[in-house]
Scaffold this active site. Structure first.
Site, short mmCIF file in Angstrom:
data_model
loop_
_atom_site.label_atom_id
_atom_site.label_comp_id
_atom_site.label_asym_id
_atom_site.label_seq_id
_atom_site.Cartn_x
_atom_site.Cartn_y
_atom_site.Cartn_z
CB ALA A 1 -11.69 -0.86 3.18
CG HIS A 2 -7.75 -0.53 0.21
ND1 HIS A 2 -7.02 -1.83 0.04
CD2 HIS A 2 -8.75 -1.12 -0.41
CE1 HIS A 2 -7.33 -2.68 -0.44
NE2 HIS A 2 -8.55 -2.47 -0.92
CG ASN A 3 -7.92 2.54 -2.72
OD1 ASN A 3 -6.80 3.16 -2.24
ND2 ASN A 3 -7.90 1.06 -3.42
CG HIS B 1 -2.16 -1.03 1.17
ND1 HIS B 1 -2.01 -2.20 0.72
CD2 HIS B 1 -3.39 -0.85 1.25
CE1 HIS B 1 -3.04 -2.90 0.84
NE2 HIS B 1 -3.97 -1.96 0.87
NE ARG C 1 -0.21 4.02 2.93
CZ ARG C 1 1.15 4.04 3.25
NH1 ARG C 1 2.05 3.52 3.93
NH2 ARG C 1 1.75 5.24 2.25
#
Length: 356
Positions: free
Chosen positions: A255-257, A214, A234
């Site tokens: 969660a991510h994004n 990530h 991240r």
């Protein structure tokens, strides 16, 4: 009432502020009925309040409690100005709950941590601390981190390398901010929260789950509050973004994004999978689960325990599992509740002997 009434307050033995009914009426621009000298030093609901408490009556549901309350001072909506009851003072004002919120800081003043760096704290090379920063016991500030003016870092918190925290933000004890995250001004993060950790991303290759590195950022806007034990990942190759003014409850996972707009509300145990976009002003109630790569429109409302598997248009209310427009969900639930009775009648009909 005059401006001098506001000064008629003191501090009680337990640290709470004591304030008179006259001063309260002046602060909220309300109509005082009764003893203006009645003093209160705390807030309690009508049914549990004592003579030292301020309470409110803003709904007809609680009128019976007003008749027996022992509260010293009560804020009442004009609709209930003549409700039976005998507090020492009534203050008639529109939107009493909203007015109560403005009084709480007066009744329960909170002291800011004293500026300075605890002797047990560790400050990394190149870190920049603004004027009036407070760093608690055993806290760690990473290399090249930047803390704005008036930032308070609680004991045992960890601020990673290259983290930026805006003016007057506060981390309560035991918060971890991973390297490279950015927090805006006046952000508050409660104990146990983890900001900027890796998301859950793997590719199955050569017989094993290979971790996706990530490299995206975690960006938190201004005036955001993040509850205890909440985790915000991240980005993987994109950024995770929390918009200004958004409030996130305890035990939430982002969660991510994911990109969450401004002034959203996320209640306890909400889970948002990767790459979801949430529009400004959306509300996600407790335990709602949002599947990945979806869009929730601005001002949309997702009911508690809803399971969302499709995009939600702006301004709509959805509920149920799988989530659907709220009225449609209610009709589906009603039909399901009728099914048992229909089955019993069908079984009875099938069990009857052949009339032939």
């Amino acid at each position: 009432m005059n401006g001098n009434a506001i000064a008629k307050s003191s501090t009680s033995g337990d640290g709470a502020s004591t304030i008179t009914a006259e001063a309260i009426a002046a602060l909220v621009s309300g109509e005082l009925i009764g003893d203006g000298k009645a003093a209160v030093s705390g807030v309690a609901p009508l049914d549990r309040a004592g003579a030292q408490h301020l309470s409110i009556l803003s709904s007809g549901k609680y009128v019976p409690m007003m008749a027996t309350t022992k509260a010293g001072v009560v804020l009442l909506d004009p609709e209930f100005r003549d409700a039976p009851g005998a507090p020492r003072a009534r203050i008639i004002v529109k939107q009493p709950l909203e007015k109560l919120l403005s009084l709480l800081p007066r009744l329960y003043p909170q002291e800011s941590p004293a500026p300075g760096v605890a002797s047990t704290a560790r400050i990394g090379k190149g870190a920049v601390l603004g004027h009036g920063v407070s760093v608690g016991e055993y806290a760690i500030i990473g290399a090249n981190a930047k803390l704005g003016e008036g930032v308070a870092i609680g004991a045992h918190s960890v601020v990673g390398d290259n983290v930026s925290i805006g003016d007057n933000s506060r981390l309560w004890p035991g918060v971890t901010i991973y390297a490279g995250a950015t927090l805006g001004a006046r952000t508050m993060i409660h104990s146990g929260a983890r900001i900027g950790c890796d998301g859950f991303g793997y590719v199955f290759r050569e017989g094993a789950h290979q971790k996706i590195q990530h490299v995206g950022r975690c960006i938190i806007g201004d005036d955001v509050e993040i509850g205890a034990n909440t985790t915000i990942d991240r980005g993987s190759i994109d950024d995770t973004v929390i918009g200004s003014g958004t409030k996130i409850d305890n035990l939430v996972h982002v969660a991510h994004n994911v990109r969450i707009g401004e002034k959203c509300l996320l209640m306890a145990q909400v889970g948002i999978a990767g790459s979801v976009i949430v529009g400004d002003g959306a509300i996600l109630a407790g335990q709602a689960g949002i599947s990945g790569h979806l869009s929730i429109g601005a001002g949309a409302r997702v009911a508690a325990q809803a399971g969302v598997f499709g995009d939600i248009p702006a301004g709509e209310s959805w509920s149920g599992y799988p989530a659907r427009p709220h009225r449609e969900s209610l009709r589906a639930s009603a039909a399901l509740f009728k099914l048992a009775g229909m089955m019993r009648r069908l079984e009875k009909l099938l069990a009857e002997p052949d009339s032939k």
